[in-house]
Design a protein around this motif. Sequence first.
Motif, PDB file in Angstrom:
ATOM      1  N   GLU A 168       0.817  -1.212   0.000  1.00  0.00           N
ATOM      2  CA  GLU A 168       0.000   0.000   0.000  1.00  0.00           C
ATOM      3  C   GLU A 168       0.852   1.264   0.000  1.00  0.00           C
ATOM      4  O   GLU A 168       0.485   2.272  -0.601  1.00  0.00           O
ATOM      5  N   CYS A 169       2.011   1.222   0.660  1.00  0.00           N
ATOM      6  CA  CYS A 169       2.887   2.396   0.736  1.00  0.00           C
ATOM      7  C   CYS A 169       3.768   2.534  -0.502  1.00  0.00           C
ATOM      8  O   CYS A 169       4.120   3.650  -0.897  1.00  0.00           O
TER       9      CYS A 169
ATOM     10  N   ARG B  84      -5.415  -9.497   2.128  1.00  0.00           N
ATOM     11  CA  ARG B  84      -6.397  -8.549   2.675  1.00  0.00           C
ATOM     12  C   ARG B  84      -7.634  -9.291   3.166  1.00  0.00           C
ATOM     13  O   ARG B  84      -8.198  -8.958   4.217  1.00  0.00           O
TER      14      ARG B  84
ATOM     15  N   GLN C 256     -10.165   4.683   2.443  1.00  0.00           N
ATOM     16  CA  GLN C 256      -9.580   3.776   3.423  1.00  0.00           C
ATOM     17  C   GLN C 256     -10.649   2.900   4.076  1.00  0.00           C
ATOM     18  O   GLN C 256     -10.404   1.733   4.368  1.00  0.00           O
TER      19      GLN C 256
ATOM     20  N   ALA D 225     -11.773   0.299   1.492  1.00  0.00           N
ATOM     21  CA  ALA D 225     -10.723  -0.698   1.236  1.00  0.00           C
ATOM     22  C   ALA D 225     -10.412  -1.530   2.466  1.00  0.00           C
ATOM     23  O   ALA D 225      -9.588  -2.447   2.400  1.00  0.00           O
TER      24      ALA D 225
ATOM     25  N   LYS E 281      -8.986  -0.476   5.239  1.00  0.00           N
ATOM     26  CA  LYS E 281      -7.758  -0.061   5.926  1.00  0.00           C
ATOM     27  C   LYS E 281      -8.052   0.546   7.292  1.00  0.00           C
ATOM     28  O   LYS E 281      -7.195   0.530   8.174  1.00  0.00           O
TER      29      LYS E 281
END
Length: 291
Positions: A14-15, A69, A133, A136, A138
């Motif tokens: 993700e980063c 995920r 976020q 998704a 997160k």
Amino acid sequence: MDTRFLDTFVMVAECGSMAEAARRSNVTPTALAQRLRALEREFGVPLFTRSGRFVRITEGGARLLDRARRFQRELYELKAAVSTEGFPGGLRIGTIRTALTNVMPDLLKYVAETYPRLDAMLEIGVSHELYHQVTAGKVDAALVVEPPFRLPKPFAWQTLRVEPLVLLAPALRVRGRKVDVDRLLATQPFIRYDRRTWGGSLADQYLQQRGLRPQERFEMDAPDGILMLVGRGLGVSLVPNCFRPEAVPKNVAVLPLPRNKLERRLGMLWPAQSPYARLFREMIAAATAQK
């Protein structure tokens, strides 16, 4: 396999940067690299390739990412099923910065007093980023400005605060006078609330409706900062009224807008099937009861 290694893999994906992923995960870059190498040995395929300071996910890594995920979501649900309080640990809530001073304190107070063993982490950002976020997975929920589009059916929304668009002006310019808001906007330097934000777009709508083109001086995504600049006499601004009355300096006037129905609706967004859904409803009910 240590499930934290999969969390590390998802964070790096993700980063797009091992250094940033290490910072967010609160581990050293060396420890993070060791976790990734252990996963690559476990699955027998490279997961990332380096490109300068950044990394790119490989074909094998991309195949793993979706399942990782899904595994994270299932693990949260598994922890919820066996938790004595009915909730998994590691609650993650996103919030816009302005909500930290008007809505979020009451919500967090309820969590701390009712579920003292439940740890929570705040992710501060802007509404459109926090919205993605949540969708998704997160973060578990987010306190954001209501999106200017229809929400997907799997997500729940509850409005907590309605903030009308107002004009901020130096008090010395308006004290004891009949105020012409449009004239102030047309003649004074304009400090714009970032037009890329959902709240900031309200100012654009008002200016277009009134046919105004002010002389822009600054633009920022910080209503508290705008409040300070207006107090210094550097201009006027259009912002949602997100301020607590005691937080407004005496040298700033907060003026209603003529014939204005534009407002920012602040609320909480979360997946309807979230293992925390009951907690979010309780938090909202407690905050609403205090009004």
